[in-house]
Design a protein around this motif. Structure first.
Motif, PDB file in Angstrom:
ATOM      1  N   GLU A   1       0.802  -1.217   0.031  1.00 49.54           N
ATOM      2  CA  GLU A   1       0.037  -0.045   0.078  1.00 49.54           C
ATOM      3  C   GLU A   1       0.898   1.336   0.110  1.00 49.54           C
ATOM      4  O   GLU A   1       0.584   2.230  -0.626  1.00 49.54           O
ATOM      5  CB  GLU A   1      -1.029   0.005   1.384  1.00 49.54           C
ATOM      6  CG  GLU A   1      -1.983   1.109   1.182  1.00 49.54           C
ATOM      7  CD  GLU A   1      -2.669   1.391   2.663  1.00 49.54           C
ATOM      8  OE1 GLU A   1      -3.999   1.426   2.164  1.00 49.54           O
ATOM      9  OE2 GLU A   1      -2.285   1.083   3.398  1.00 49.54           O
ATOM     10  N   GLN A   2       2.062   1.238   0.900  1.00 48.75           N
ATOM     11  CA  GLN A   2       3.009   2.345   0.717  1.00 48.75           C
ATOM     12  C   GLN A   2       3.574   2.546  -0.642  1.00 48.75           C
ATOM     13  O   GLN A   2       3.867   3.755  -0.904  1.00 48.75           O
ATOM     14  CB  GLN A   2       3.977   2.160   1.875  1.00 48.75           C
ATOM     15  CG  GLN A   2       3.362   1.989   2.986  1.00 48.75           C
ATOM     16  CD  GLN A   2       2.688   3.312   3.948  1.00 48.75           C
ATOM     17  OE1 GLN A   2       3.203   4.472   3.374  1.00 48.75           O
ATOM     18  NE2 GLN A   2       1.437   3.126   4.350  1.00 48.75           N
ATOM     19  N   TYR A   3       4.033   1.579  -1.311  1.00 47.74           N
ATOM     20  CA  TYR A   3       4.665   1.550  -2.644  1.00 47.74           C
ATOM     21  C   TYR A   3       3.968   1.033  -3.607  1.00 47.74           C
ATOM     22  O   TYR A   3       4.405   0.227  -4.564  1.00 47.74           O
ATOM     23  CB  TYR A   3       6.167   1.024  -2.360  1.00 47.74           C
ATOM     24  CG  TYR A   3       6.992   1.607  -1.372  1.00 47.74           C
ATOM     25  CD1 TYR A   3       7.718   2.727  -1.518  1.00 47.74           C
ATOM     26  CD2 TYR A   3       7.082   1.050   0.006  1.00 47.74           C
ATOM     27  CE1 TYR A   3       8.593   3.290  -0.685  1.00 47.74           C
ATOM     28  CE2 TYR A   3       7.795   1.599   0.958  1.00 47.74           C
ATOM     29  CZ  TYR A   3       8.457   2.712   0.792  1.00 47.74           C
ATOM     30  OH  TYR A   3       9.308   3.418   1.750  1.00 47.74           O
ATOM     31  N   GLU A   4       2.801   1.326  -3.852  1.00 47.61           N
ATOM     32  CA  GLU A   4       1.862   0.718  -4.745  1.00 47.61           C
ATOM     33  C   GLU A   4       2.136   0.641  -6.162  1.00 47.61           C
ATOM     34  O   GLU A   4       2.447  -0.167  -7.073  1.00 47.61           O
ATOM     35  CB  GLU A   4       0.413   0.995  -4.603  1.00 47.61           C
ATOM     36  CG  GLU A   4      -0.436   0.591  -5.653  1.00 47.61           C
ATOM     37  CD  GLU A   4      -2.032   0.776  -5.101  1.00 47.61           C
ATOM     38  OE1 GLU A   4      -2.586   1.491  -6.174  1.00 47.61           O
ATOM     39  OE2 GLU A   4      -2.371   0.639  -4.153  1.00 47.61           O
TER      40      GLU A   4
ATOM     41  N   ILE B   1       5.764  -0.901  -6.864  1.00 44.49           N
ATOM     42  CA  ILE B   1       5.712  -2.515  -7.058  1.00 44.49           C
ATOM     43  C   ILE B   1       4.831  -2.775  -8.248  1.00 44.49           C
ATOM     44  O   ILE B   1       5.192  -3.760  -8.992  1.00 44.49           O
ATOM     45  CB  ILE B   1       5.143  -2.953  -5.841  1.00 44.49           C
ATOM     46  CG1 ILE B   1       5.818  -2.758  -4.498  1.00 44.49           C
ATOM     47  CG2 ILE B   1       4.769  -4.322  -5.917  1.00 44.49           C
ATOM     48  CD1 ILE B   1       5.248  -3.171  -3.274  1.00 44.49           C
ATOM     49  N   ASP B   2       3.852  -2.186  -8.661  1.00 39.93           N
ATOM     50  CA  ASP B   2       3.174  -2.517 -10.047  1.00 39.93           C
ATOM     51  C   ASP B   2       4.033  -2.097 -11.091  1.00 39.93           C
ATOM     52  O   ASP B   2       3.964  -2.901 -12.089  1.00 39.93           O
ATOM     53  CB  ASP B   2       1.986  -1.446 -10.075  1.00 39.93           C
ATOM     54  CG  ASP B   2       0.709  -1.880  -8.970  1.00 39.93           C
ATOM     55  OD1 ASP B   2       0.931  -3.009  -8.478  1.00 39.93           O
ATOM     56  OD2 ASP B   2       0.070  -1.074  -8.841  1.00 39.93           O
ATOM     57  N   GLY B   3       4.829  -1.141 -11.002  1.00 41.64           N
ATOM     58  CA  GLY B   3       5.855  -1.052 -12.182  1.00 41.64           C
ATOM     59  C   GLY B   3       6.649  -2.102 -12.416  1.00 41.64           C
ATOM     60  O   GLY B   3       6.926  -2.573 -13.419  1.00 41.64           O
ATOM     61  N   MET B   4       7.373  -2.571 -11.307  1.00 45.98           N
ATOM     62  CA  MET B   4       8.320  -3.700 -11.182  1.00 45.98           C
ATOM     63  C   MET B   4       7.594  -4.859 -11.753  1.00 45.98           C
ATOM     64  O   MET B   4       8.107  -5.708 -12.562  1.00 45.98           O
ATOM     65  CB  MET B   4       8.827  -3.974 -10.041  1.00 45.98           C
ATOM     66  CG  MET B   4       9.826  -2.725  -9.336  1.00 45.98           C
ATOM     67  SD  MET B   4      10.411  -2.809  -7.764  1.00 45.98           S
ATOM     68  CE  MET B   4      11.151  -4.667  -7.810  1.00 45.98           C
ATOM     69  N   ALA B   5       6.359  -5.357 -11.265  1.00 49.92           N
ATOM     70  CA  ALA B   5       5.595  -6.257 -11.751  1.00 49.92           C
ATOM     71  C   ALA B   5       5.147  -6.337 -13.139  1.00 49.92           C
ATOM     72  O   ALA B   5       5.476  -7.147 -13.828  1.00 49.92           O
ATOM     73  CB  ALA B   5       4.242  -6.380 -10.661  1.00 49.92           C
TER      74      ALA B   5
END
Length: 573
Positions: free
Chosen positions: A525-528, A531-535
């Protein structure tokens, strides 16, 4: 007195120069001078053009009517300064640079040598008054508290940074040049200036609010500090000029602290500012000394590794220094000799920050995050996302104790469950046998409703179990027909890995899952966005690898893979 050619008014106006007129303080000072109506303002800055914003209508009209003019001035170039100063009676010297160079020589040339060039140009152009904008940081070294200190406090033996050290030298030169060739000088020391277009204090606070440090209050809750709204700093410059014009001996050659005259706790003002920008109020306290030494270690490590962009990770260190000590200043000299009084209160200044501010949080703070929706936006989501830290910690502690009781105690599951039920039964019986009052303390009774399950909860539980049963039956039917190979691969993989994990690593897997459950959702939630970009990057690379591998597979085998329509077309072509 001087006049500006091309003006439509026959009235003789005095001309002033604002060095750094496109900077944080300079913009507000120029606007206030134009509103007074008795000044012709020359705006000088290191940019080639003023680059006006749509909201600066007053300055745009002043340029059109010749009540204001712009000069490209680099303080390292004395001829440029002289060109802008010709015919000027008053110079307001403010810094306009967003960030100073990191090397000492370049910074020295800009701050110290620049001040020397300005002083020489003032004397050559017969300027009457020079007001220099310094900083209250020149008397602060973070080794002690500053409680209501006066201007007589000497410079510290050690400065917090290179820029502050050099600004103290520039300030001393300006004060020393007083009454040389008829030039009257004074310096102002504003403390913790904030306001619209702030490029130091506000971005640091917003960066902290956007990070995982958003829940923490750094430093003692009792530290006091003086903050100054930018309009009050501009107003103080005008008060200083008026005082110099009245030939007051107590003003020329002196330095004055400038604040909002409202010293307050940092924990009171900072949350007020963050909430006005749409960010949540910090909750936890961290000792400032711990943050100080932690980031000092990080800074030294990065310097050893020759890592260039140290500033990006040092804003927490700067905030820690800000709140680790009490910093309050006595402004009685400015009130008495300059006639200064704040024109904007701290509360009004904090409220005015969010108007058309690029730092404002545009996302609705009440908007649900992805992980909140995934967890159902209920009690489980509140616990795993640490919405109430006390409740979450209690739940984590209870689950940890249950994990130890059932998996690490060495007993069988049935024995552990029996002993736990026995302990709960004995505890409840003993609690019920306690008297209603013990030594003046009332013992609350456990209501029978605590052991009752509502009809709504029972209905929801049965509905959830029904949905799970229907989904399981649907999966079983698909497997029985033998048509959905994708589901078959998923189920078989799940049972295969369960076979490997359960006999040998079940205890470890449950412990790891417990820790991950209370950390991964909160971190996501803090780095959504990150993390989505890396995924997305990982998924795209896996997809390319699957396409590349599928090209070498036999055609019948590709039909087993899910979503392989495009692969079939490529294979057939």
């Amino acid at each position: 007195m001087a006049t500006e050619n091309g003006g439509s008014n026959s009235e003789v106006l005095e001309t002033c120069l604002v060095l750094g007129g496109r900077g944080f303080i300079g913009r507000v000072l120029v606007e206030r001078l134009l509103k007074l109506g008795n000044w012709i303002v020359r705006v000088a800055d290191y940019n080639q053009s003023p680059q006006l914003e749509p909201s600066e209508l007053l300055l745009s009209e002043a340029f059109s009517s010749a009540r204001a003019s712009y000069f490209h001035v680099d303080v390292r170039d004395k001829p440029q300064i002289i060109k802008a100063m010709e015919g000027v009676s008053v110079v307001f010297y403010t810094e306009s640079m967003v960030s100073f160079p990191r090397d000492f020589f370049s910074c020295y040339i800009i701050v110290v040598q620049g001040a020397k060039n300005v002083l020489k140009a003032c004397r050559e152009c017969k300027v009457k008054h020079l007001i220099y904008n310094s900083s209250a940081d020149v008397v602060f070294d973070s080794s002690r508290d500053l409680c209501n200190v006066e201007e007589s406090l000497p410079y510290p033996n050690h400065f917090e940074n290179m820029v502050t050290d050099l600004k103290s030298q520039a300030e001393a030169m300006v004060l020393f040049a007083n009454k040389v060739d008829g030039l009257l000088t004074c310096a102002l020391r504003p403390s913790n200036v904030f306001g619209p277009r702030d490029n130091q204090l506000m971005p640091s606070l917003i960066s902290m609010a956007n990070s995982s440090w958003a829940k923490f209050i750094i430093g003692s809750c009792e530290n006091m500090s003086d903050f100054t709204y930018v309009d009050n700093v501009a107003h103080a410059h005008i008060c200083a000029e008026e005082s110099l014009s009245s030939q007051m001996v107590s003003t020329s050659g002196k330095v004055f602290f400038i604040t909002n005259l409202e010293p307050m706790k940092v924990r009171d003002l900072v949350p007020l500012i963050l909430e006005s920008f749409g960010y949540q109020r910090p909750i936890f306290n961290l000792p400032a000394w711990m943050i100080h030494y932690l980031f000092l270690f990080v800074k030294l490590t990065l310097m050893k590794l020759n890592f260039g962009k140290i500033e990006r990770c040092m804003w927490v260190y700067d905030v820690a220094k800000l709140v680790s000590r009490t910093r309050t200043f006595n402004c009685s000299a400015a009130v008495t000799h300059l006639g200064y009084s704040p024109v904007v209160s701290l509360e009004e200044g904090a409220a005015a920050l969010t108007v058309d501010s690029p730092l404002r949080r545009y996302n609705d703070p009440d908007e649900q995050s992805k992980v909140d929706k995934l967890l159902g936006s209920g009690k489980v989501a509140d616990i795993l996302l640490w919405r109430d830290e006390k409740t979450t910690f209690i739940c984590f502690l209870l689950l940890t104790l249950l994990y130890y009781w059932f998996f690490l105690s060495g007993r069988t599951f049935i024995t552990s469950a029996a002993k736990l039920l026995m302990m709960i039964t004995v505890s409840l019986c003993g609690y019920c046998m306690l008297p209603a009052n013990i030594c003046g303390f009332t013992i609350p009774r456990v209501s029978s409703t605590c052991f009752q399950v509502s009809k709504v909860d029972m209905r929801n539980s049965f509905l959830a179990m029904t949905c799970m049963w229907n989904e399981l039956s649907l999966v079983t039917r698909l497997l029985a027909h033998g048509e959905d190979w994708c589901t078959f691969l998923k189920v078989s993989s799940f049972f295969y890995f369960s076979k490997l994990i359960v006999p040998h690593f079940l205890t470890m897997a449950i412990g790891i899952a417990l820790v991950i459950a209370f950390t991964s959702f909160f971190v996501y939630e803090q780095y959504e966005e990150e993390i989505d970009g890396m995924a997305k990057v990982v998924i795209n690379r896996l997809r390319k690898a699957m396409i590349s591998s599928a090209r070498n597979l036999p055609v019948p085998l590709t039909s087993v893979l899910p979503d392989c329509g495009p692969l079939k077309e490529k294979k057939s072509s």
